[in-house]
Design a protein around this motif. Structure first.
Motif, mmCIF file in Angstrom:
data_model
loop_
_atom_site.group_PDB
_atom_site.id
_atom_site.type_symbol
_atom_site.label_atom_id
_atom_site.label_comp_id
_atom_site.label_asym_id
_atom_site.label_seq_id
_atom_site.Cartn_x
_atom_site.Cartn_y
_atom_site.Cartn_z
ATOM 1 N N MET A 74 0.814 -1.217 0.000
ATOM 2 C CA MET A 74 0.000 0.000 0.000
ATOM 3 C C MET A 74 0.851 1.272 0.000
ATOM 4 N N PRO A 75 1.989 1.346 0.719
ATOM 5 C CA PRO A 75 2.865 2.505 0.533
ATOM 6 C C PRO A 75 3.377 2.630 -0.905
ATOM 7 N N PHE A 76 3.636 1.504 -1.534
ATOM 8 C CA PHE A 76 4.064 1.521 -2.941
ATOM 9 C C PHE A 76 2.944 2.057 -3.832
ATOM 10 N N VAL A 77 1.710 1.660 -3.553
ATOM 11 C CA VAL A 77 0.565 2.159 -4.310
ATOM 12 C C VAL A 77 0.479 3.677 -4.177
ATOM 13 N N ALA A 78 0.602 4.180 -2.955
ATOM 14 C CA ALA A 78 0.500 5.622 -2.726
ATOM 15 C C ALA A 78 1.593 6.384 -3.481
ATOM 16 N N GLU A 79 2.807 5.868 -3.429
ATOM 17 C CA GLU A 79 3.908 6.534 -4.129
ATOM 18 C C GLU A 79 3.685 6.516 -5.634
ATOM 19 N N THR A 80 3.197 5.410 -6.162
ATOM 20 C CA THR A 80 2.975 5.299 -7.603
ATOM 21 C C THR A 80 1.881 6.257 -8.055
ATOM 22 N N PHE A 81 0.814 6.372 -7.298
ATOM 23 C CA PHE A 81 -0.253 7.310 -7.658
ATOM 24 C C PHE A 81 0.231 8.755 -7.589
ATOM 25 N N ALA A 82 1.214 9.032 -6.738
ATOM 26 C CA ALA A 82 1.707 10.404 -6.596
ATOM 27 C C ALA A 82 2.732 10.781 -7.655
ATOM 28 N N THR A 83 3.445 9.797 -8.218
ATOM 29 C CA THR A 83 4.591 10.133 -9.078
ATOM 30 C C THR A 83 4.468 9.671 -10.517
ATOM 31 N N VAL A 84 3.501 8.838 -10.831
ATOM 32 C CA VAL A 84 3.367 8.296 -12.181
ATOM 33 C C VAL A 84 2.198 8.994 -12.890
ATOM 34 N N GLY A 91 -6.537 10.560 -9.855
ATOM 35 C CA GLY A 91 -6.886 11.110 -8.555
ATOM 36 C C GLY A 91 -6.203 10.357 -7.430
ATOM 37 N N SER A 92 -6.815 10.379 -6.264
ATOM 38 C CA SER A 92 -6.225 9.745 -5.090
ATOM 39 C C SER A 92 -6.192 8.219 -5.240
ATOM 40 N N ALA A 93 -5.237 7.616 -4.577
ATOM 41 C CA ALA A 93 -5.130 6.163 -4.608
ATOM 42 C C ALA A 93 -6.329 5.537 -3.889
ATOM 43 N N PRO A 94 -6.911 4.484 -4.423
ATOM 44 C CA PRO A 94 -8.018 3.791 -3.738
ATOM 45 C C PRO A 94 -7.563 3.253 -2.384
ATOM 46 N N ARG A 95 -8.493 3.204 -1.448
ATOM 47 C CA ARG A 95 -8.162 2.673 -0.122
ATOM 48 C C ARG A 95 -8.043 1.156 -0.162
ATOM 49 N N ARG A 96 -8.757 0.525 -1.084
ATOM 50 C CA ARG A 96 -8.693 -0.922 -1.228
ATOM 51 C C ARG A 96 -7.837 -1.283 -2.440
ATOM 52 N N GLY A 98 -7.874 -3.913 -4.194
ATOM 53 C CA GLY A 98 -8.668 -4.534 -5.244
ATOM 54 C C GLY A 98 -9.441 -3.562 -6.097
ATOM 55 N N ASP A 99 -9.515 -2.291 -5.675
ATOM 56 C CA ASP A 99 -10.224 -1.288 -6.464
ATOM 57 C C ASP A 99 -9.332 -0.653 -7.538
ATOM 58 N N ILE A 100 -8.060 -0.981 -7.537
ATOM 59 C CA ILE A 100 -7.154 -0.470 -8.576
ATOM 60 C C ILE A 100 -7.423 -1.236 -9.865
ATOM 61 N N ALA A 101 -7.686 -0.510 -10.928
ATOM 62 C CA ALA A 101 -7.961 -1.166 -12.213
ATOM 63 C C ALA A 101 -6.686 -1.797 -12.755
ATOM 64 N N PRO A 102 -6.703 -3.086 -13.082
ATOM 65 C CA PRO A 102 -5.514 -3.704 -13.680
ATOM 66 C C PRO A 102 -5.166 -3.054 -15.019
ATOM 67 N N VAL A 103 -3.879 -3.106 -15.369
ATOM 68 C CA VAL A 103 -3.419 -2.622 -16.671
ATOM 69 C C VAL A 103 -2.802 -3.789 -17.421
ATOM 70 N N SER A 104 -2.662 -3.604 -18.726
ATOM 71 C CA SER A 104 -2.138 -4.677 -19.569
ATOM 72 C C SER A 104 -1.044 -4.141 -20.471
ATOM 73 N N ARG A 105 -0.472 -5.034 -21.216
ATOM 74 C CA ARG A 105 0.548 -4.664 -22.189
ATOM 75 C C ARG A 105 0.015 -3.649 -23.199
ATOM 76 N N LEU A 323 1.468 -1.795 -11.161
ATOM 77 C CA LEU A 323 0.312 -1.944 -10.288
ATOM 78 C C LEU A 323 -0.701 -2.866 -10.966
ATOM 79 N N ARG A 324 -0.852 -4.049 -10.442
ATOM 80 C CA ARG A 324 -1.803 -5.035 -10.959
ATOM 81 C C ARG A 324 -1.640 -5.194 -12.471
ATOM 82 N N TYR A 325 -0.412 -5.404 -12.882
ATOM 83 C CA TYR A 325 -0.115 -5.572 -14.306
ATOM 84 C C TYR A 325 -0.489 -6.982 -14.741
#
Length: 438
Positions: A74-84, A91-96, A98-105, A323-325
């Protein structure tokens, strides 16, 4: 002979010992035609950091309790949402988690720059091209430090079978094998291992003045570790080698048990099957006792999505935090004494094609189509050896050019069909007997 100016750029810490190693590998009378130049590009402080990183990875625990997240996620999630840029725009990083939308190639292929953190300097950033299995050509952002870190995870995998690499000054530590008509080949040295030699060679006969030089040169190098894929290892088995490595490392494609057994019998050494992706690096190493691929990276969280697809978070490439790649591969996750284990891994089976009466590597097919901006595609060989090229609608404008490129490669006519597929598309398939043999 060495190119002093370029070698100084590629090898910032190069000593006279390292230069002699480069000259030895390049200029040996049995050496192949090296097509390219490459180097470690590590600065002195980065060499010291690499040694410390390898020590840290060797001692780290990999794992988490089932149903929980590792503390760092979760600290990694917060940093990624702030810098990427891509995530900051959401917007703000989800609290859960599982609410982060996966990304793909496909997301990376559309604009990978949006996934590079703001603080990563462009001064020494590198990139390499990968085609993968999904039809999405991709440039992977990287850095000399990131490239060097692969060794830490390969060494961790080797320690699982009791091997601690000992190569050093005056020795060739690692040879990377390819076997395809076009292959990036070079020589280098590993400064973290006292400038031991490293060579990437192509076993295809066209890269050699005399095909018999392949065995002669490998025997002269006498590498401690040999890495390759199932197709290059199948060719490696045919060579009348007198020397034996301490271990073989197979990457990029699924290593079938039959080929693994043949390699172990022929060379009398462990054969490691490492599940590795260009976007992620080495993920896991196969352990029969554990029933699958034991995870290797202490800061890589692996999950299985509802579809059965493997997704990863974290990684060691600070130029491309994940993040959820969605990897495009499928499997299950078990927990045991060895930590998390990927079981039932599928998606990386090698394919050979018959062209002009001989077997060719599926990578040769990629090279034939590489100049064309094709999104999804599939090349299929029927049981009668006929070739079918399937293109997604976005690729149909280049159908004639793609058909012509494959016709030149195979020396036969090629049928073109519309590809109807979502998500992962297997680029290479065949019904021809022997296509999946290693």
């Amino acid at each position: 002979m060495s190119d002093d100016g370029l070698d100084a750029e590629r090898f910032p810490t190069l000593t006279a010992h390292g230069r002699r190693m480069l000259d030895f590998m390049r200029d040996h009378p049995h050496a192949p035609v090296y097509r390219n130049r490459s180097g470690n590009r590590l600065l002195a402080h980065e060499v010291a950091a690499q040694r410390a990183y390898e020590t840290e990875v060797a001692a780290a625990t990999v794992g988490w309790e089932p149903g929980t997240l590792p503390d760092w996620v979760m600290p990694f999630v917060a940093e990624t949402f702030a810098t990427v840029p891509h995530y900051r725009a959401l917007g703000s990083a989800p609290r859960r988690f599982g609410d982060i939308a996966p990304v793909s190639r496909a997301d990376f292929a559309a604009d990978v720059a949006q996934f590079v953190p703001d603080h990563v300097s462009l001064d020494r950033m590198m990139h390499f091209r990968t085609t993968g299995t999904t039809g999405h050509p991709l440039l992977i952002p990287s850095h000399p430090v990131v490239a060097a870190r692969y060794a830490a995870f390969h060494k961790r995998a080797l320690r699982r079978v009791g091997i601690v690499p000992a190569y050093g000054r005056g020795q060739v530590g690692v040879v990377l094998l390819g076997c395809q008509r076009q292959c990036f080949t070079y020589v280098s040295v590993s400064p973290a291992m006292d400038e031991s030699g490293l060579a990437k060679i192509n076993l295809h006969p066209d890269d050699w003045r005399d095909p018999d030089d392949r065995a002669r040169y490998l025997d002269v190098l006498a590498p401690e570790i040999v890495a390759g894929d199932p197709i290059s290892f199948a060719e490696y088995l045919t060579l009348p080698l007198k020397t034996r490595p301490r271990a073989l490392i197979s990457v990029s494609m699924l290593l079938l048990p039959g080929l693994r057994a043949r390699l172990e019998e022929r060379f009398g050494c462990p054969v490691l099957d490492i599940y590795s992706l260009n976007e992620v690096g080495p993920v896991g190493v196969f352990d029969p006792a554990a029933g699958g691929h034991v995870l290797l990276q202490p800061r890589l969280y692996v999950e299985i999505l509802d579809t059965g697809e493997i997704a990863v978070t974290g990684g060691f490439n600070f130029c491309l935090p994940l993040l959820r790649y969605r990897t495009g591969d499928f499997g299950a996750l078990a927990h045991g004494p060895a930590g998390p284990v990927l079981t039932g891994l599928s998606g990386r089976r090698p394919v050979r094609y018959r062209a002009r009466g001989a077997w060719i590597n599926n990578i040769d097919v990629t090279h034939a189509l590489l100049p064309l901006p094709l999104p999804h595609f599939n090349v299929h060989q029927r049981s009668d050896a006929a070739i079918v090229l399937r293109l997604a609608p976005g690729g149909m404008p280049w159908a004639d050019a793609a058909r012509a490129a494959l016709a030149r490669l195979f020396g036969a006519s090629v049928d073109v069909e519309l590809l109807d597929a979502d998500g992962k598309t297997l680029q290479y398939t065949s019904d021809l007997a022997g296509a999946h043999d290693g």
